[in-house]
Design an enzyme around this catalytic site. Structure first.
Site, PDB file in Angstrom:
ATOM      1  N   HIS A  48       0.834  -1.220   0.000  1.00 44.82           N
ATOM      2  CA  HIS A  48       0.000   0.000   0.000  1.00 44.82           C
ATOM      3  C   HIS A  48       0.863   1.261   0.000  1.00 44.82           C
ATOM      4  O   HIS A  48       0.419   2.310   0.469  1.00 44.82           O
ATOM      5  CB  HIS A  48      -0.949   0.030   1.209  1.00 44.82           C
ATOM      6  CG  HIS A  48      -1.681  -1.255   1.425  1.00 44.82           C
ATOM      7  ND1 HIS A  48      -2.897  -1.525   0.860  1.00 44.82           N
ATOM      8  CD2 HIS A  48      -1.337  -2.365   2.128  1.00 44.82           C
ATOM      9  CE1 HIS A  48      -3.290  -2.747   1.218  1.00 44.82           C
ATOM     10  NE2 HIS A  48      -2.352  -3.285   1.974  1.00 44.82           N
ATOM     11  N   SER A  71      13.830  22.297 -16.103  1.00 41.09           N
ATOM     12  CA  SER A  71      12.697  23.154 -16.407  1.00 41.09           C
ATOM     13  C   SER A  71      13.181  24.396 -17.122  1.00 41.09           C
ATOM     14  O   SER A  71      14.292  24.868 -16.875  1.00 41.09           O
ATOM     15  CB  SER A  71      12.001  23.524 -15.096  1.00 41.09           C
ATOM     16  OG  SER A  71      11.290  24.740 -15.239  1.00 41.09           O
TER      17      SER A  71
END
Ligand code: ARG
Length: 493
Positions: free
Chosen positions: A158, A279
């Protein structure tokens, strides 16, 4: 006036560009152009051997075909006004040798069995390349795993800290997955590698063709028993697309994990700069773009698979032109898989694994409490569920010390654990990452000796799997060598 030899006599009227481009498979046929020449050579050899085409005609045609194979198919053959590459190549051959010669190549053949044969040859080659790439990926996983048999990290369920494992154990999990992908894909070859040639349009032909001979020359395992099946079945394409979809889905899982691992709040891994982008505005950025693009590729694969299988749904026997529309989906799906696998293997091989961070997390968030509960079972013969309750309550209280465990034990077991002989030392030892790891030495578990043993068998398995591919390749290339030898003999070169 149409220049296409196929349409020439039967049909009248100029087609608009829209109709031409709708009907033409030329763009997708770039993928099968050189296979088409191979198929032409094999068919011509067989027609000559069966004395259906005379030696003089065969010689002229074979020279042109060999020249095309060796120096490339002339750009003219790819003119999009041709319906497909088969019409393109035949038209070029007609231009070069005249209709009396080139017009004999299509004896006993249809574009229907021709294209089906080309698709199978090309798919077979692509699958072999993919299998080699999977082997390279498995090798990288085994290599990196062998350096990290003792490098502890938290295992997750999980995406929550679960129990300690090692990086080696984790990488071997993926190696197992990819070995199954390998077998699934390898198995496709048993259905791909059958020759439709000789099926002609759908009902075979009255000429005494030798189907076994062309199948052998082209490296097939044999020919397809039923001519209608031969021209109209594309289950080999569905199957490869399905297997590649599964493969890329598994690669996608791994990419997702490396993306999470490289994030600044996990920092388990530092990806090599060449696998990252930055970026255009944020100067600090180093983004895992390669892993992201490859993560998304499973979407393209699934889309291609769904398109292909849906095109086949509802097609009456036998050939229907819808089948041509399937081919772009096949190529779009399978063409880049080899590249993707190689790139991701490179990313894993060059990544820096931050072992300190992994170790720091390995024992966090109660990853060793299962081992504490197991210790209570082993040492004091307490039922597991009771031990689970005792340790679970101590976790809830926020302290895994003797006092808190005793309190919980009184509640769930009726007596204290210290009265049974539990000491703080035993608790600490059970809660250590090392004891949790060492205890899990069952086959398949993360204990270092177990992982080492597993590595040994996996390395051997990989070597055997590589041989499977080499044998297939060797068989095919021996056939093609024979094909070219016979072709040169006919061409008197
Ligand atoms: N280019 C076609 C294909 O890819 C083969 C052409 C068969 N054409 C036909 N009208 N039967 O399926």
């Amino acid at each position: 006036m149409t220049r296409d030899v196929v349409r020439k006599a039967r049909l009248s009227g100029e087609r608009t560009e829209d109709i031409e481009s709708l009907l033409s498979s030329m763009e997708a046929d770039r993928n099968i152009a050189s296979s088409d020449v191979l198929v032409d050579i094999a068919h011509l050899l067989m027609l000559t051997r069966q004395k259906i085409v005379g030696e003089t005609h065969a010689k002229t045609l074979m020279r042109e075909l060999l020249a095309m194979y060796e120096s490339g198919i002339p750009a003219d053959a790819f003119d999009p006004s041709f319906e497909d590459i088969h019409a393109g190549i035949e038209t070029i051959l007609t231009r070069k040798t005249g209709g009396d010669v080139a017009g004999r190549l299509h004896i006993g053949r249809s574009r229907n069995d021709e294209v089906a044969t080309c698709l199978r040859i090309r798919s077979r080659d692509i699958v072999l390349d993919q299998l080699d790439a999977i082997s390279r990926l498995r090798e990288v996983l085994l290599d990196v795993a062998s350096n990290h048999v003792t490098s502890v990290m938290p295992g997750f369920t999980h995406l929550q800290h679960a129990q300690p494992v090692t990086l080696g154990h984790y990488l071997l999990a993926y190696e197992q997955i990819f070995s199954r992908d390998f077998y699934r894909l390898f198995d496709c070859l048993h259905r791909i590698n059958w020759s439709p040639l000789g099926s002609a349009a759908l009902a075979s032909t009255g000429y005494p063709l030798d189907r076994e001979f062309t199948a052998e020359l082209l490296g097939f395992d044999g020919y397809m028993e039923n001519s209608m099946d031969g021209v109209s079945s594309r289950d080999f394409a569905e199957e490869v697309l399905a297997c590649d979809t599964m493969l890329m889905t598994h690669v996608s899982r791994m990419c997702e994990e490396f993306i999470i691992w490289s994030s600044s709040f996990v920092r388990f891994v530092t990806l090599d700069d060449r696998y990252c982008s930055t970026s255009s505005i944020m100067p600090q950025k180093k983004n895992p773009d390669v892993a992201e693009i490859i993560r998304s590729r499973s979407g393209t694969l699934l889309g291609s698979f769904v398109s292909a299988i849906t095109i086949i749904k509802g097609l009456p026997m036998s050939y229907n032109r819808d089948l041509q529309d399937l081919n772009p989906h096949l190529w779009r799906g399978i063409m880049e898989v080899r590249r993707d696998i190689d790139v991701i293997a490179g990313m894993i091989a060059t990544a820096e694994y931050n072992l300190e961070r992994m170790e720091e997390e390995a024992g966090k968030a109660g990853t060793t409490t299962t081992e504490l509960a197991d210790t209570l079972v082993r040492e004091f013969n307490i039922p597991f569920r009771t031990a689970h309750h005792i340790v679970g309550r101590a976790v809830r209280e926020g302290a895994l010390d003797l006092m808190t465990l005793d309190k919980a034990s009184k509640e769930f077991h009726g007596k204290t654990l210290s009265s049974l002989g539990l000491t703080q030392e035993k608790i600490d030892s059970a809660l250590s990452v090392q004891s949790s790891l060492l205890a899990r030495s069952l086959p398949g578990g993360p204990a270092p000796d177990t992982v080492r043993a597993s590595l040994g068998t996996r390395i051997e398995k990989l070597a055997k799997d590589r041989e499977l591919v080499q044998d297939k390749r060797a068989k095919i290339s021996a056939s093609l060598q024979e094909l070219f030898q016979q072709a040169r003999r006919i061409a008197k070169l």
